[in-house]
Structures are given as C-alpha cells and as structure tokens.
Design a protein around this motif. Structure first.
Motif, mmCIF file in Angstrom:
data_model
loop_
_atom_site.group_PDB
_atom_site.id
_atom_site.type_symbol
_atom_site.label_atom_id
_atom_site.label_comp_id
_atom_site.label_asym_id
_atom_site.label_seq_id
_atom_site.Cartn_x
_atom_site.Cartn_y
_atom_site.Cartn_z
ATOM 1 N N LEU A 98 -14.889 -6.744 12.768
ATOM 2 C CA LEU A 98 -15.326 -7.909 13.530
ATOM 3 C C LEU A 98 -15.412 -9.163 12.664
ATOM 4 N N PHE A 127 -5.288 -3.285 16.499
ATOM 5 C CA PHE A 127 -6.372 -4.262 16.614
ATOM 6 C C PHE A 127 -7.719 -3.612 16.311
ATOM 7 N N ALA A 179 -12.492 -11.839 12.386
ATOM 8 C CA ALA A 179 -12.312 -12.826 13.443
ATOM 9 C C ALA A 179 -13.426 -13.863 13.392
ATOM 10 N N ILE A 217 -9.286 -3.705 12.815
ATOM 11 C CA ILE A 217 -9.758 -4.947 12.197
ATOM 12 C C ILE A 217 -11.263 -5.086 12.370
ATOM 13 N N ILE A 245 -5.374 -12.221 12.694
ATOM 14 C CA ILE A 245 -5.460 -10.968 13.452
ATOM 15 C C ILE A 245 -4.119 -10.237 13.517
#
Lengths: 226, 307
Positions: free
Chosen positions: A123, A118, A126, A121, A144
């Motif tokens: 920002l 996670f 998202a 990834i 995600i």
C-alpha cells in the motif's frame, strides 16, 4: 516415421501452432490489460464491465468460444477475417477466427494475472506516489504498472503455457495445427498413432518447457526485493 | 476491492470526475452493446422461431438435458478418479527416501523419480491431445463406438487433473509447519502413517478451495470431448439447431448453463475458504487468496487455465 513428416505436414502444423500462440498471446495481452484496467478502476460501471467480461468468458469452455467464432461470427453473421477471393480463404479465415477465440478466452487469465501482480504491491508505494503529488496516471505509469508487470511475470508465464496447450482446441474448427495432425492420423493411419502422439507431444514439451524455465528465471530476476 | 492500493478515498473533485467517467464509460459500453445487438438483429438472430424451441420441453428433453447429463457424468467420474489418483501420486512424491544405498532406497528413489516424470509430463501435454490419442487407440482396437468416447474424455481429464491435484496437495503439505510431521514421528507413527493421518488431511483441508476451483476446470474441459465425439452438452445440442438455424441461440443457452454452474461452484469455493479461515482449521496459510476460479497461485502449480 518419415511418412509421418511427408504425408501429414507436421512442420506446417507446428508452424501454425507457433503462430496461433504468438498472435493470441499478443492479442490477449492487449485485451487483458484493458480488462484489468477496467476491473481496477474506481468507477463502478467500468468495474462492472470488466468483472462481467471475466466472469462470462472464464466460465465458458474454450471449445464453445472457438466454435462460436466459426458458427456465429462467420457463418451466421457473415463476419469474415480474410480476403474471400483468396484461394486459401478457408484456412486463413479459420486461423484468424481461432486467434479471436483464443484471445477472448485468455484475456481473462491475463487480466487475473495482472491483478495478482497488483496485489504484490504494498500500500505504501501508492501512498508515497500520491503524497509527492503524482496524478493518477503518473502513479500508474511510473510506480504501479512497472511493479505490477514484474509481479505478474510468473502468472503471465503460466497463462502463456496454458495458451500454447490450448491452441489444440482450434482443431474444433478444423485449423490444421498439431492436434489436427494427430486427429487425421487417427482417422487415416492408426498404425502411425503412437509415433504421431510421441512426435506431437514432444513438440509441446519442447515449446512449453523453455517458457516455464524462462518465466521462472525472469520472475526471480525482476522480482522487486522487499 | 483493491481500491485501497490504487486510490485514495475520493474527494468531491475526484467523485465528480469518476461520475463523468462512469457516464462516459457507460455510454461507450451501451454503444458497443447496441452495435452488437443491431448486428445480431440485422442477421435475424432474434427471430422468435429461433428462440421458441427453448420454450418447448422436447428441446430440453431430447437435446440439452441428455447433453448436460453427459457433461456432468464425465465431470463427476473425472473428479472422483482424479482426486484418488492425485492423492496417491502426492503420497508417492512425498516419500522421504533414506539416503542409503540399500535396495529399498534405490527402489524408492526409482518410484519417486518415475512419479515425478509422470506428473511433469502429463501436465505439459494438452488435455485434448491425450483425449485424441486415447480415442485413436480405442478406435484402433475396435472400441471407438459405445463407451469409447466417454473413456477417452474421462481418461484425458484424469491424466491431466490427477497430476494437478497431486501438485496442489503437495504444496498444501509443504505449507504445513514442520512440527506437524515431527510430532507424528515422535509419537511413533511410521512415515506413511504420518503422511496419511496427519499431513494429508490438513493439506487437503487447506487446499479445499483450490481443489473445488479445479472442479470448474474439469467441468469446462469436458467440452473437449466434443472432438472425440463424446455426447456432452455441445455435441448433443448442436443437431437441434440444424432445422431452425438457431445455433447462436443454442450457444447462448449452453454458455448460460456453463456460466451459472461454474459461478455457483466458484461461490462455493469462496464460501468454503471463508469458513475455513473463520474456524482457523488450517495450520498453514490457507489456499492462495484471490479469485477462487482463477489460476491456482500455489507454488509450482499451473492450474485453472486449461480449456
């Protein structure tokens, strides 16, 4: 050398190690994913449950966990995981208890591997998903999670390798896998010790080497180029 | 919190929803815990006679504390030897072999090759396998009793962890800016001096949090000594449970000891990491961020996951 294979059933032990690895890997992937979801959720109490799970089981030695499976789950609480009328009951039950212990322990590492996935990834991903109106579960499913799993391939591979090696701890509750062979040879036939170590060690190298190569290759291949 | 990646700041609706989720989750969790406790109570695991021994000094004096000392002793020995060996292995692997065909170059190439093979091999083998082998070897040579179990436990831990430490240190050196070694060479230091005086100290400082986290791995792995009859916490404490049949209580106490110890060490690692970052002492990026007790994420290093 030949007596090593005929008297100590190395092939059976190798097969047991492979099965232990396989079932525990599946189990810890499932449990680990659930725990990671808890740890990453915005709800305080769920996060607390997930974090507690990781802190408790990752800081406890695997030997203790596997020993608890046998002594507490089975002997004290009478929870058996096999048909007690089966002649091979002790073997099957011990095997499944070991899978439970390995799963509980390695789920924490799967959880942390996914969390590090996670963290890869950015920002904006998202934010973009939210800005086009995807719901939380859609954002998770479509944006995600796929990327997180890709980023988690290499740490997951490391966890799988560690799991393979850690199946040896099942010897603590007398599951006849590869390290049990070495232990028996130690007790019965010290003359065969070097040979047994070489053979069993070679099996572990043969098992784990392709895992490292494969996950390294896959990790590079599926890595999201940014 | 990674909330920033996954969630927006919650609005009133989301806050209501997460409150509901929280209640639902809390209820499910409470039900599961109640079931576990009910099952344990049903099998009489909370009977006072099973827990009373832990209020008596003799239980601690005769079983738990000697076991804890066995665990700590093996861990300290293994950590000290592993750090020294790990640094030596790292230095050997970091030798920059000249590309000539002189005999020294060939010898150096052979040394780095052997060290590389050794490091890869000891990391690929399960720690318990090495312990069992060393214990078997000692037993065959009449050294199985006495200090045999301690030697087997510590040696197994050292074989694995010195190689892990070597890789952690090496990746720390790799993360240093190239100018560091160039500067060393330009002021006339030999290559060995550059590594010893400039690169290693910085690498070890940068990787200190990872190295401290490895201490947790070693501490946990001493429990493997149970299988070679080493008197660590589990092995020493288990006999105390045969009289009262309170193995569950004992395992809970032992687990609590491990969890408290390891939690404290992981907090120490986080604290060191924060201090290092605050002081800006590391030339390269500091040790991989994230949970300090977790698997080391340094390139090419698979640590933190042994038993």
């Amino acid at each position: 050398m030949s007596s090593l294979f005929s008297d100590y059933q190395i092939w059976t032990a190798l097969w047991a190690t492979i099965r232990l690895t396989f079932f525990s890997a599946i189990g810890s992937l499932i449990v680990g994913t659930i725990v990671a979801t808890l740890r990453l959720s915005p709800v305080g109490i769920l996060r607390f449950v997930g974090t507690s799970y990781v802190n408790i089981f990752r800081n406890t030695p695997l030997t203790l966990i596997i020993l608890s499976c046998s002594f507490v789950l089975y002997i004290q609480l009478g929870i058996s995981l096999a048909d007690s009328s089966d002649r091979a009951f002790a073997d099957i039950n011990g095997f499944r208890l070991a899978v439970v212990g390995l799963t509980v322990y390695h789920a924490t590492y799967v959880c942390e591997a996914l969390r590090s996935g996670f963290n890869t990834i950015p920002l904006g991903q998202a934010e973009a998903a939210r800005s086009i109106g995807l719901t939380f579960s859609q954002t998770m499913r479509e944006v995600i999670l796929p990327q997180a799993f890709r980023g988690a391939v290499v740490p997951l591979g490391n966890t799988l390798i560690a799991l393979t090696k850690n199946t040896t701890v099942a010897v603590t509750i007398s599951v006849t896998e590869l390290s049990a062979v070495l232990k028996t040879v130690t007790e019965r036939d010290p003359g065969l010790l070097n040979m047994a170590f070489l053979v069993v060690g070679a099996f572990f190298v043969i098992l784990t080497l392709p895992m490292g190569v494969a996950t390294g290759w896959l990790g590079k291949r599926v890595a999201v180029k940014r | 919190m990674s909330a920033s990646v996954l969630f927006d700041a919650p609005g009133p609706k989301a806050r209501r929803r997460s409150a509901l989720l929280g209640i639902a989750g809390g209820v499910i969790f409470a039900v599961i815990m109640a079931l576990v406790i009910w099952k344990l109570a049903d099998k009489n695991q909370f009977a006072s006679y099973k827990w009373k021994p832990f209020a008596e000094w003799s239980t601690w004096k005769n079983y738990i504390l000697p076991g804890l000392w066995g665990t700590v002793k093996a861990a300290i020995l293994a950590i000290l030897i592993s750090v020294v060996f790990g640094a030596v292995l790292a230095m050997l692997r970091l030798i920059d072999v000249p590309k000539s065909n002189s005999s020294t170059a060939i010898a150096l190439r052979a040394v780095t090759w052997i060290v590389t093979a050794w490091v890869e091999l000891t990391r690929a083998l399960p720690v318990l396998l090495m312990m069992l082998f060393i214990f078997g070897w000692l037993t065959a040579h009449g050294q199985g009793s006495g200090s045999g179990p301690l030697i087997a436990t510590v040696a197994g831990l050292v074989f694995y962890n010195s190689s892990v430490m070597c890789e952690v240190i090496r990746s720390g050196v790799d993360q240093l800016p190239k100018g560091q070694s160039e500067a060393g060479r330009s002021i006339g230091l030999t290559e060995g001096q550059t590594v010893r005086q400039i690169l290693l100290p910085q690498a070890i400082t940068a990787m200190l949090p990872s190295l401290i986290s490895q201490v947790i791995v070693i501490l946990k792995d001493t429990a493997l000594g149970y299988n070679v009859l080493y008197g660590e916490l589990l092995y020493r404490s288990k006999p105390a449970t045969s009289l009262n049949g309170n193995i569950f209580a004992m395992l809970v106490v032992i687990a609590a000891i491990y969890i408290l110890l390891n939690y404290a060490i992981s907090k120490l690692a986080t604290w060191v990491e924060r201090r290092l970052q605050a002081r800006g002492r590391t030339a390269g990026p500091a040790a991989p961020a994230g949970d300090p007790a977790g698997p080391t994420n340094a390139p090419g290093v698979a640590t933190g996951e042994a038993a």
